[in-house]
Write a protein that holds these residues in place. Structure first.
Motif, PDB file in Angstrom:
ATOM      1  N   SER A 124      44.595  67.162  61.687  1.00 37.02           N
ATOM      2  CA  SER A 124      44.224  68.561  61.530  1.00 37.02           C
ATOM      3  C   SER A 124      45.052  69.403  62.485  1.00 37.02           C
ATOM      4  O   SER A 124      45.509  68.923  63.530  1.00 37.02           O
ATOM      5  CB  SER A 124      42.737  68.777  61.786  1.00 37.02           C
ATOM      6  N   HIS A 147      43.126  70.498  57.511  1.00 37.88           N
ATOM      7  CA  HIS A 147      43.209  69.043  57.519  1.00 37.88           C
ATOM      8  C   HIS A 147      44.331  68.639  56.568  1.00 37.88           C
ATOM      9  O   HIS A 147      44.576  69.314  55.560  1.00 37.88           O
ATOM     10  CB  HIS A 147      41.878  68.427  57.096  1.00 37.88           C
ATOM     11  N   HIS A 150      43.462  68.510  44.962  1.00 31.97           N
ATOM     12  CA  HIS A 150      43.399  68.391  46.413  1.00 31.97           C
ATOM     13  C   HIS A 150      44.670  67.690  46.900  1.00 31.97           C
ATOM     14  O   HIS A 150      45.523  67.294  46.099  1.00 31.97           O
ATOM     15  CB  HIS A 150      42.136  67.656  46.869  1.00 31.97           C
ATOM     16  N   PHE A 180      45.165  70.148  52.871  1.00 34.91           N
ATOM     17  CA  PHE A 180      44.118  70.646  51.990  1.00 34.91           C
ATOM     18  C   PHE A 180      44.137  72.167  52.126  1.00 34.91           C
ATOM     19  O   PHE A 180      43.930  72.698  53.221  1.00 34.91           O
ATOM     20  CB  PHE A 180      42.758  70.074  52.391  1.00 34.91           C
ATOM     21  N   TYR A 230      39.642  74.435  50.669  1.00 34.59           N
ATOM     22  CA  TYR A 230      39.431  73.093  50.136  1.00 34.59           C
ATOM     23  C   TYR A 230      39.069  72.149  51.275  1.00 34.59           C
ATOM     24  O   TYR A 230      39.923  71.776  52.076  1.00 34.59           O
ATOM     25  CB  TYR A 230      40.682  72.597  49.415  1.00 34.59           C
ATOM     26  N   ALA A 231      37.790  71.780  51.347  1.00 26.48           N
ATOM     27  CA  ALA A 231      37.333  70.878  52.398  1.00 26.48           C
ATOM     28  C   ALA A 231      38.113  69.554  52.345  1.00 26.48           C
ATOM     29  O   ALA A 231      38.503  69.112  51.262  1.00 26.48           O
ATOM     30  CB  ALA A 231      35.840  70.611  52.229  1.00 26.48           C
ATOM     31  N   PRO A 232      38.370  68.998  53.546  1.00 29.19           N
ATOM     32  CA  PRO A 232      37.777  69.298  54.846  1.00 29.19           C
ATOM     33  C   PRO A 232      38.420  70.440  55.635  1.00 29.19           C
ATOM     34  O   PRO A 232      38.015  70.689  56.770  1.00 29.19           O
ATOM     35  CB  PRO A 232      37.938  67.979  55.606  1.00 29.19           C
ATOM     36  N   THR A 233      39.416  71.132  55.087  1.00 28.18           N
ATOM     37  CA  THR A 233      39.944  72.332  55.750  1.00 28.18           C
ATOM     38  C   THR A 233      38.807  73.333  55.948  1.00 28.18           C
ATOM     39  O   THR A 233      37.960  73.515  55.067  1.00 28.18           O
ATOM     40  CB  THR A 233      41.088  72.934  54.923  1.00 28.18           C
ATOM     41  N   GLN A 234      38.800  73.970  57.116  1.00 23.97           N
ATOM     42  CA  GLN A 234      37.707  74.863  57.494  1.00 23.97           C
ATOM     43  C   GLN A 234      38.244  76.259  57.780  1.00 23.97           C
ATOM     44  O   GLN A 234      39.286  76.418  58.413  1.00 23.97           O
ATOM     45  CB  GLN A 234      36.992  74.332  58.736  1.00 23.97           C
ATOM     46  N   THR A 257      35.520  66.397  45.640  1.00 24.47           N
ATOM     47  CA  THR A 257      36.030  67.477  46.479  1.00 24.47           C
ATOM     48  C   THR A 257      35.357  68.793  46.121  1.00 24.47           C
ATOM     49  O   THR A 257      34.957  69.570  46.992  1.00 24.47           O
ATOM     50  CB  THR A 257      37.560  67.601  46.328  1.00 24.47           C
ATOM     51  N   LEU A 262      31.838  69.454  47.476  1.00 26.06           N
ATOM     52  CA  LEU A 262      31.660  69.729  48.900  1.00 26.06           C
ATOM     53  C   LEU A 262      31.319  71.202  49.111  1.00 26.06           C
ATOM     54  O   LEU A 262      31.775  72.068  48.359  1.00 26.06           O
ATOM     55  CB  LEU A 262      32.927  69.362  49.668  1.00 26.06           C
ATOM     56  N   VAL A 284      33.692  74.671  48.414  1.00 25.35           N
ATOM     57  CA  VAL A 284      34.979  74.468  47.746  1.00 25.35           C
ATOM     58  C   VAL A 284      35.038  75.192  46.410  1.00 25.35           C
ATOM     59  O   VAL A 284      36.013  75.905  46.109  1.00 25.35           O
ATOM     60  CB  VAL A 284      35.285  72.965  47.568  1.00 25.35           C
TER      61      VAL A 284
END
Length: 298
Positions: free
Chosen positions: A12, A21, A40, A62, A66-70, A196, A199, A202
């Protein structure tokens, strides 16, 4: 050809107020792979393996939302936001120059980044989504493209989130089938993409890409000046563009006027027998085409 094989990494990095991420392989010059919808980063697995073996540091983030990007709850999803994401990702990875490979919305991100900071990119390679006014024109004048693009208008409705989530995100799989007719991805891979979208946040973020692009609001976001330039201004970075002749999302004729918008070099390949997800349907052929281009021979 360099044959050293690397293990896939996960990591990340913070860029443009987003905690991205990513997955990555290899060492060397940065090749940043930008995914689209409904997708993804793992869909670039063939490109990570192939181009890392050619001596690239291949990174697939990502994308925003789009998780896991926050990212922050009030984040926006204009193409100009994506452009700044890409430029700041390069800086966060310690790169001053890179090559971009973008598919679908990732292609939009690549175009935007090349408008924003052309000096940072030696070449952009884009798949399935053209640059310029061609698509906008087709949405007005072509009944065939209007039928292909029904989802654009549907995503503006209040019940799009519910429909997208229905039956464990079955619509995601249906779009893949419609856009790449005659090709069926492995069930495990499609299950991972549907997971994805399940989550938190998303699906809403993915719809926001379209709502920011097509909404009737007068706002163009905090990067309004850049947003106005993208899609109109010529791009000074050489571009190699690939499109499948069976693409059920965007007809390949929409890309016919791209060349004049790339005064420093433009290459185009129509890939026969494949649809929208051409880098997954025919990875060996598509990777070879891209490698030839990056070597300066295509």
């Amino acid at each position: 050809m360099q044959t050293t094989q690397y293990e896939m990494e996960v990591g990340s990095v913070r860029a443009n107020d987003v905690l991205f991420h990513y997955i990555a392989m290899g060492r060397g010059r940065l090749l940043l792979c930008l995914h689209g919808f409904p997708d993804h980063a793992l869909s670039f697995r063939h490109q990570l393996r192939f181009f890392s073996a050619l001596g690239y540091r291949v990174v697939a983030p990502f994308m925003r939302g789009y998780a896991p990007t926050q990212l922050a709850e009030d984040a926006t999803f204009y193409t100009a936001d994506l452009a700044h994401d890409v430029v700041e990702l390069l800086r966060s990875f310690g790169a001053t120059r890179a090559t971009l490979l973008g598919h679908d919305w990732g292609a939009h991100a690549a175009y935007g980044a090349a408008v924003l900071a052309p000096e940072m990119f030696d070449r952009i390679v884009t798949l399935a989504v053209p640059y310029g006014p061609g698509l906008r024109k087709a949405l007005v004048t072509s009944s065939e493209q209007q039928k292909r693009s029904w989802y654009l208008f549907f995503f503006l409705t209040r019940f799009a989130e519910t429909a997208l989530a229905y039956d464990d995100y079955a619509l995601v799989e249906q779009l893949w089938s419609d856009w790449s007719p005659g090709w069926t991805p492995p069930p495990s891979e499609m299950a991972a993409i549907r997971a994805t979208f399940a989550l938190p946040g998303v699906a809403s973020a993915a719809l926001s890409y379209y709502r920011h692009a097509l909404g009737t609001t007068v706002s163009l976001g905090k990067h309004a000046e850049l947003q106005r330039r993208i899609g109109i201004e010529p791009i000074r970075v050489p571009c190699f563009y690939l499109h499948g002749d069976q693409d059920g999302c965007i007809g390949h004729s929409v890309a016919s006027d791209m060349q004049e918008l790339f005064p420093n070099g433009f290459g185009h390949r129509l890939v026969r027998g494949v649809g929208h997800f051409l880098h997954l349907e025919r990875p060996d052929e598509v990777n070879a085409m891209i490698a030839t281009c990056l070597a300066g021979d295509g």
